[in-house]
Design an enzyme around this catalytic site. Structure first.
Site, mmCIF file in Angstrom:
data_model
loop_
_atom_site.group_PDB
_atom_site.id
_atom_site.type_symbol
_atom_site.label_atom_id
_atom_site.label_comp_id
_atom_site.label_asym_id
_atom_site.label_seq_id
_atom_site.Cartn_x
_atom_site.Cartn_y
_atom_site.Cartn_z
ATOM 1 N N THR A 174 0.822 -1.212 0.000
ATOM 2 C CA THR A 174 0.000 0.000 0.000
ATOM 3 C C THR A 174 0.860 1.267 0.000
ATOM 4 O O THR A 174 2.038 1.248 0.349
ATOM 5 C CB THR A 174 -0.947 0.027 1.219
ATOM 6 O OG1 THR A 174 -0.187 0.023 2.424
ATOM 7 C CG2 THR A 174 -1.883 -1.170 1.207
ATOM 8 N N ASP A 175 0.214 2.376 -0.380
ATOM 9 C CA ASP A 175 0.889 3.668 -0.383
ATOM 10 C C ASP A 175 0.463 4.483 0.834
ATOM 11 O O ASP A 175 -0.207 3.965 1.735
ATOM 12 C CB ASP A 175 0.608 4.423 -1.694
ATOM 13 C CG ASP A 175 -0.870 4.725 -1.902
ATOM 14 O OD1 ASP A 175 -1.665 4.633 -0.935
ATOM 15 O OD2 ASP A 175 -1.236 5.072 -3.044
ATOM 16 N N LEU A 176 0.830 5.744 0.890
ATOM 17 C CA LEU A 176 0.498 6.586 2.035
ATOM 18 C C LEU A 176 -1.004 6.777 2.230
ATOM 19 O O LEU A 176 -1.461 7.047 3.338
ATOM 20 C CB LEU A 176 1.183 7.953 1.908
ATOM 21 C CG LEU A 176 2.698 7.944 2.083
ATOM 22 C CD1 LEU A 176 3.271 9.324 1.775
ATOM 23 C CD2 LEU A 176 3.071 7.510 3.483
ATOM 24 N N VAL B 262 -3.980 2.587 0.079
ATOM 25 C CA VAL B 262 -4.474 1.755 -1.010
ATOM 26 C C VAL B 262 -3.287 1.103 -1.720
ATOM 27 O O VAL B 262 -2.146 1.541 -1.571
ATOM 28 C CB VAL B 262 -5.332 2.563 -2.017
ATOM 29 C CG1 VAL B 262 -6.542 3.173 -1.329
ATOM 30 C CG2 VAL B 262 -4.517 3.635 -2.709
#
Length: 137
Positions: free
Chosen positions: A17-19, A22
């Site tokens: 996931t990203d910041l 997601v």
């Protein structure tokens, strides 16, 4: 949704996931790579044996569409189908699902090359397996 030639289960980990929480967009490419590898394995195509013969597969084109984001701990399925088979390449249609939700689609072209990078014809036995999977799927 259940008409895939091959289905591969994926779990989304925190590292995917990203910041925003997601799945980072590039990780879908990793997910579908695993799906293609497992689909070929299930067809009886041993890429380790092919590599020992100086034959490898490379992705030459991806047309991807991101529809709905996946999130941490989602259980996903990568569905893979053979779209077409030529003498030195094949096309695959891949879809990432979360239950009944279609999250991601990709049309992927895979070419056969030598370990030196020069194009090669698909080995006959591989081409036959891909054609059979295309005709069944």
């Amino acid at each position: 949704m259940n008409d895939a030639m091959h289905t591969h289960a994926i779990r989304v980990y925190y590292e995917d996931t990203d910041l925003a929480g997601v799945v980072y967009y590039a990780n879908y490419l990793r997910f579908i790579e695993r799906g293609r590898t497992e689909a070929l394995r299930d067809l009886g195509v041993d890429q380790t044996v092919l590599k020992a013969r100086g034959i490898v597969f490379v992705v030459t084109q991806v047309n991807a569409k991101y529809l709905i984001p996946a999130r941490f701990d989602d259980a996903l399925e990568v569905h893979t189908n053979i779209d077409w088979v030529k003498r030195a390449s094949c096309g695959m249609w891949q879809v990432v699902w979360r239950g009944r939700e279609k999250l991601f689609t990709a049309e992927v072209t895979v070419a056969c090359v030598g370990t030196d990078g020069n194009p090669l014809r698909l080995p006959t036995e591989v081409q036959e397996k891909l054609v059979q999977a295309h005709n069944v799927g």
